[in-house]
Write an enzyme that holds these catalytic residues in place. Structure first.
Site, short mmCIF file in Angstrom:
data_model
loop_
_atom_site.label_atom_id
_atom_site.label_comp_id
_atom_site.label_asym_id
_atom_site.label_seq_id
_atom_site.Cartn_x
_atom_site.Cartn_y
_atom_site.Cartn_z
N ARG A 157 -21.43 122.28 63.67
CA ARG A 157 -21.59 121.57 64.94
C ARG A 157 -20.90 122.37 66.05
O ARG A 157 -20.04 123.22 65.77
CB ARG A 157 -20.95 120.17 64.87
CG ARG A 157 -21.64 119.21 63.92
CD ARG A 157 -22.99 118.77 64.44
NE ARG A 157 -23.66 117.84 63.55
CZ ARG A 157 -24.48 118.20 62.54
NH1 ARG A 157 -24.70 119.48 62.29
NH2 ARG A 157 -25.07 117.29 61.80
N TYR A 186 -30.14 107.10 66.20
CA TYR A 186 -29.35 107.34 67.41
C TYR A 186 -30.09 108.30 68.35
O TYR A 186 -30.30 108.01 69.54
CB TYR A 186 -27.98 107.90 67.01
CG TYR A 186 -27.18 108.43 68.16
CD1 TYR A 186 -26.81 107.61 69.21
CD2 TYR A 186 -26.79 109.77 68.18
CE1 TYR A 186 -26.07 108.11 70.27
CE2 TYR A 186 -26.05 110.27 69.23
CZ TYR A 186 -25.69 109.44 70.28
OH TYR A 186 -24.97 109.95 71.33
N1 UDP Z 1 -18.54 114.56 58.75
C1 UDP Z 1 -17.96 114.66 57.49
N2 UDP Z 1 -17.08 113.70 57.12
C2 UDP Z 1 -16.75 112.66 57.91
C3 UDP Z 1 -17.33 112.57 59.20
C4 UDP Z 1 -18.23 113.54 59.58
O1 UDP Z 1 -18.26 115.59 56.72
O2 UDP Z 1 -15.95 111.81 57.49
C5 UDP Z 1 -19.49 115.59 59.18
C6 UDP Z 1 -20.86 115.05 59.55
O3 UDP Z 1 -21.67 114.97 58.41
C7 UDP Z 1 -21.34 116.11 60.56
C8 UDP Z 1 -20.04 116.56 61.24
O4 UDP Z 1 -18.99 116.17 60.36
O5 UDP Z 1 -21.90 117.20 59.88
C9 UDP Z 1 -19.83 115.91 62.59
O6 UDP Z 1 -20.01 114.53 62.42
P1 UDP Z 1 -19.59 113.49 63.54
O7 UDP Z 1 -19.84 112.12 62.97
O8 UDP Z 1 -18.20 113.80 64.01
O9 UDP Z 1 -20.54 113.80 64.76
P2 UDP Z 1 -22.16 113.87 64.83
O10 UDP Z 1 -22.52 115.30 64.58
O11 UDP Z 1 -22.71 112.93 63.81
O12 UDP Z 1 -22.47 113.43 66.22
#
Ligand code: UDP
Length: 327
Positions: free
Chosen positions: A224, A144
């Site tokens: 994050r 991505y």
């Molecule tokens: N995450 C998680 N469980 C989930 C979805 C996301 O632990 O079911 C974690 C993911 O590994 C990351 C954070 O939450 O560390 C944010 O993930 P998200 O997919 O919301 O956004 P990204 O940072 O990938 O854009």
């Protein structure tokens, strides 16, 4: 006149609502193939001229450019899930790179030279220093982020060779929904943390899985920087104004500068919802850097932008939507 791609999607629809509020005489042209967007995300205004079309269709985009006096593009249309990008790279190269390069070709043919681009903090990869500022090296560790960086690089070239003006807005983690309840986050399947936690609170999912609790962070879970979707929308309005006088290209981080761990997000969701949220521990998700937190000083000073929503407010607006989603 603006053309917005992906306007029926999550961030695109919130941008359009904010933009039309800020510009009461404006209309916008929206192009969305509805592969991931929702027509209901555009039914709040009759100042939206909607075309269900693929942005990679050079001929059709050219026809739209002929029929409407478009002078700038705001480009949201993309696939945006880190995990999925690791298992479906072809889809990400096609949607995010090939289709966008086609869009740039159609723009070039129509002599449209202003572009506002949805980029991402995922272009930085694993941070060498924190918080991340715009001059941090861009070495994405997921597909991505790689696809978004490829388009940033193409835009640099269009700017250097053809004199285009563009702004890349590098979002941190978009979350929350509009206070009206008319639009909100509606991905299918949903992969983002906050809506998934709230679905677990509602009992629509058995539990939330935490992807990794052995990271080098205080509680072992990923950190994050969650920023409200309407704060992002406002930053686009400000970046568009600046694009009118800006020469060349520029990039801005859009985040709150505050990090929250996955565990902290879940705890805050428990507080906001007043419900127990079952947790399962799962392996790390490939492509996840341990920490992503913005230094957004550049947007604060040059765009005169400041995020208005705390994480608790973000979760409150997401919770309101999750209880009565329109799509
Ligand atoms: N995450 C998680 N469980 C989930 C979805 C996301 O632990 O079911 C974690 C993911 O590994 C990351 C954070 O939450 O560390 C944010 O993930 P998200 O997919 O919301 O956004 P990204 O940072 O990938 O854009």
């Amino acid at each position: 006149m603006l053309l917005v791609t992906g306007g029926a999607g999550y961030i695109g629809s919130h941008f359009i609502k904010t933009y039309l509020t800020q510009n009461p005489d404006a209309q916008v042209v929206v192009v969305d193939n509805l592969s991931e967007g929702h027509p209901q995300a555009l039914d709040f205004s009759d100042r939206i001229l909607f075309f269900q079309e693929n942005i990679g269709n050079i001929h059709e985009m050219g026809e739209i450019f002929k029929r409407h006096p478009i002078d700038a593009i705001v480009h949201f249309a993309a696939s945006c899930c880190v995990g999925e990008s690791q298992t479906q790279p072809t889809r990400y190269f096609q949607n995010n790179v090939v289709n966008t390069l086609n869009l740039l070709k159609a723009m070039d043919e129509a002599n449209i030279r202003k572009f506002l681009f949805s980029s991402t903090c995922a272009t930085y990869g694993t941070p060498q220093r924190l918080p991340l500022d715009e001059s941090h090296p861009q070495n994405p560790i997921n597909v991505y982020g790689q696809t978004k960086l490829m388009i940033e690089q193409a835009l640099q070239t269009y700017s250097a060779t053809l004199g285009w003006s563009y702004t890349a807005l590098r979002y941190f983690n978009a979350a929350g929904g509009d206070n009206s309840g008319l639009i909100g986050e509606g991905h299918s399947p949903e992969t983002h943390l906050i809506p998934l936690v709230l679905k677990a609170a509602l009992g629509k999912r058995d539990a939330i899985e935490i992807y990794g609790n052995d990271y080098d962070t205080p509680d072992g879970t990923c950190i994050r920087d969650y920023v409200h979707v309407n704060d992002l929308a406002m930053a686009h309005c400000k970046a568009l104004e600046r694009l009118n006088t800006q020469q060349g290209g520029d990039a801005f981080n859009l985040g709150t500068t505050h990090g929250a761990s996955v565990q902290e997000v879940i705890t805050l969701c428990q507080k906001v919802t007043g419900r127990d949220i079952p947790i399962n521990h799962a392996p790390r998700r490939p492509g996840d850097p341990p920490v992503l937190v913005a230094n957004a000083d550049k947007a604060f000073s040059l765009l005169n932008w400041a995020p208005q929503y705390t994480l608790e407010k973000i979760i409150e607006t997401a919770w309101a939507w999750e209880q009565t989603p329109r799509y």
